[in-house]
Design a protein around this motif. Structure first.
Motif, short mmCIF file in Angstrom:
data_model
loop_
_atom_site.label_atom_id
_atom_site.label_comp_id
_atom_site.label_asym_id
_atom_site.label_seq_id
_atom_site.Cartn_x
_atom_site.Cartn_y
_atom_site.Cartn_z
N GLU A 133 0.84 -1.21 0.00
CA GLU A 133 0.00 0.00 0.00
C GLU A 133 0.86 1.25 0.00
N GLY A 134 1.94 1.24 0.80
CA GLY A 134 2.86 2.38 0.84
C GLY A 134 3.55 2.59 -0.48
N ARG A 135 3.92 1.47 -1.13
CA ARG A 135 4.58 1.56 -2.43
C ARG A 135 3.64 2.15 -3.47
N GLN A 136 2.37 1.71 -3.44
CA GLN A 136 1.38 2.22 -4.40
C GLN A 136 1.12 3.71 -4.19
N LYS A 137 1.02 4.13 -2.94
CA LYS A 137 0.77 5.54 -2.64
C LYS A 137 1.95 6.40 -3.08
N ALA A 138 3.18 5.93 -2.82
CA ALA A 138 4.37 6.69 -3.20
C ALA A 138 4.47 6.82 -4.71
N PHE A 139 4.19 5.72 -5.44
CA PHE A 139 4.25 5.77 -6.90
C PHE A 139 3.17 6.69 -7.46
N ALA A 140 1.99 6.69 -6.87
CA ALA A 140 0.90 7.56 -7.35
C ALA A 140 1.26 9.02 -7.20
N THR A 141 1.83 9.38 -6.03
CA THR A 141 2.22 10.77 -5.79
C THR A 141 3.33 11.21 -6.71
N CYS A 142 4.36 10.36 -6.84
CA CYS A 142 5.53 10.73 -7.63
C CYS A 142 5.25 10.71 -9.13
N SER A 143 4.41 9.77 -9.58
CA SER A 143 4.11 9.72 -11.01
C SER A 143 3.37 10.97 -11.47
N SER A 144 2.51 11.53 -10.61
CA SER A 144 1.80 12.78 -10.94
C SER A 144 2.81 13.90 -11.18
N HIS A 145 3.77 14.00 -10.27
CA HIS A 145 4.78 15.05 -10.38
C HIS A 145 5.65 14.83 -11.61
N LEU A 146 6.03 13.58 -11.90
CA LEU A 146 6.88 13.29 -13.05
C LEU A 146 6.17 13.58 -14.37
N MET A 147 4.87 13.36 -14.41
CA MET A 147 4.11 13.71 -15.62
C MET A 147 4.17 15.21 -15.89
N VAL A 148 3.98 16.00 -14.84
CA VAL A 148 4.04 17.45 -14.96
C VAL A 148 5.44 17.90 -15.39
N VAL A 149 6.47 17.34 -14.74
CA VAL A 149 7.85 17.69 -15.05
C VAL A 149 8.18 17.37 -16.50
N GLY A 150 7.78 16.18 -16.96
CA GLY A 150 8.08 15.78 -18.33
C GLY A 150 7.46 16.71 -19.36
N MET A 151 6.20 17.07 -19.16
CA MET A 151 5.52 17.96 -20.11
C MET A 151 6.15 19.35 -20.10
N TYR A 152 6.44 19.85 -18.92
CA TYR A 152 6.91 21.22 -18.78
C TYR A 152 8.33 21.39 -19.31
N TYR A 153 9.26 20.58 -18.82
CA TYR A 153 10.65 20.74 -19.20
C TYR A 153 10.92 20.35 -20.64
N GLY A 154 10.21 19.33 -21.12
CA GLY A 154 10.41 18.93 -22.51
C GLY A 154 10.08 20.05 -23.48
N ALA A 155 8.94 20.70 -23.27
CA ALA A 155 8.53 21.80 -24.14
C ALA A 155 9.44 23.01 -23.98
N ALA A 156 9.81 23.34 -22.74
CA ALA A 156 10.66 24.52 -22.50
C ALA A 156 12.04 24.35 -23.13
N MET A 157 12.62 23.15 -23.03
CA MET A 157 13.94 22.90 -23.64
C MET A 157 13.85 22.99 -25.16
N PHE A 158 12.75 22.50 -25.72
CA PHE A 158 12.58 22.56 -27.17
C PHE A 158 12.54 24.00 -27.66
N ILE A 159 11.90 24.88 -26.89
CA ILE A 159 11.76 26.28 -27.30
C ILE A 159 13.04 27.07 -27.08
N TYR A 160 13.65 26.95 -25.92
CA TYR A 160 14.69 27.90 -25.52
C TYR A 160 16.12 27.39 -25.64
#
Length: 315
Positions: free
Chosen positions: A232-259
């Motif tokens: 249960e702890g592993r599932q909760k940790a992965f759920a929290t971190c995967s949300s953040h990693l999705m945001v990071v991937g979208m944001y930094y990928g696009a910003a690096m492409f532009i700038y």
């Protein structure tokens, strides 16, 4: 400043992203819908975290700051684009262009460091849970947040001071839907090579350094999660971190492409599409990702809905 024959009242023409064909009218309506969802979603997230005392933790305080930055970012570009499209006017004043550059660059820079702070917060929470209250106390995370805003604003001041020091000539038509620095530099009457190199160095600091912190944090987090005994702890940790990693991937990928590409290699169409992705779509997705994948936020939201319905029934 080397204004040449410019005056303070001179402005630019934003060519925009849409014409008045039926397809583009539909796409414009879609953008307005996305803007509305982004505005309401981020506003709701800020109010929810502020009103629910159970969300008064470092992680949710950082999330409220992310929502505030996204709210300001989407309001920096979309209202002006919508006004120009509906009014038929494509002009933007020099102060208006400067304001867009300042807030846009400042918010992007601040969000870069805030996302790194959020990654560090997850690292401490998962890898050092017993020391979390010490390593992420109120003073520490407030200093981190203030530092993120300060670095972003300093970056915005530097970029706008240099970008508006160049003389601009010709048709003064910016091939974009807002005053983006790379698009603006194509109108310069003089060489901007030195400034492009300065921007590249700034991007290394503003993008790659936070990315390095995020990668290092999540490498440790993944190792710790794998060795967790509780499923249960592993599932909760992965759920929290995967949300953040999705945001990071979208944001930094696009910003690096532009700038992180030279101006000579840019395509106006590509730049407009990618910019629309991370200035309009990403601010809408962030609150949805965190609310749908986070039980605490969903619980607080349902609690507020239930409270509102009870008050309506009593009234």
């Amino acid at each position: 400043m080397a204004w040449g024959n410019q005056t303070f009242n001179s402005g630019f023409i934003l060519l925009g992203i849409f014409n008045y064909s039926p397809t583009h009218i539909f796409l414009f309506s879609l953008v307005l819908g996305i803007f509305t969802v982004a505005f309401m979603g981020n506003t709701a997230m800020i109010l929810l975290i502020y009103l629910d005392t159970q969300l008064h933790t470092p992680m949710y305080f950082l999330l409220s700051q992310l929502s505030l930055m996204d709210l300001m970012l989407v309001c920096t570009t979309v209202p002006k684009m919508a006004f120009n499209y509906m009014s038929g006017s494509k002009s933007i004043s020099l102060p208006g262009c400067g304001a867009q550059i300042f807030f846009y660059v400042s918010l992007l820079g601040a969000e870069c460091f805030l996302l790194a702070t959020m990654a560090y917060d997850r690292y401490v929470a998962i890898c050092h849970p017993l020391r979390y209250s010490v390593l992420m106390n109120q003073k520490i995370y407030c200093v981190m947040v203030v530092s993120s805003w300060t670095i972003g604003f300093l970056d915005g001041i530097i970029v706008i001071a240099v970008a508006l020091s160049f003389p601009y000539c010709g048709t003064r038509e910016i091939p974009h839907f807002f005053c983006d620095v790379p698009a603006l530099l194509t109108l310069s009457c003089t060489t901007t090579l030195l400034f492009e190199r300065l921007m590249f160095i700034c991007c290394i600091i503003m993008l790659l350094f936070p990315v390095a912190v995020i990668i290092a944090s999540y490498v440790h987090v993944i190792v710790a999660v794998i060795h967790m005994g509780s499923g249960e702890g592993r599932q909760k940790a992965f759920a929290t971190c995967s949300s953040h990693l999705m945001v990071v991937g979208m944001y930094y990928g696009a910003a690096m492409f532009i700038y992180m590409r030279p101006v000579s290699d840019r395509s106006p169409t590509q730049d407009k599409m990618v910019s629309a992705f991370y200035t309009i779509l990403t601010p809408m997705l962030n609150p949805l990702i965190y609310s749908l994948r986070n039980k605490e936020v969903s619980r607080a939201f349902m609690k507020m809905l239930g409270k509102s319905k009870s008050e309506e029934q009593i009234a």
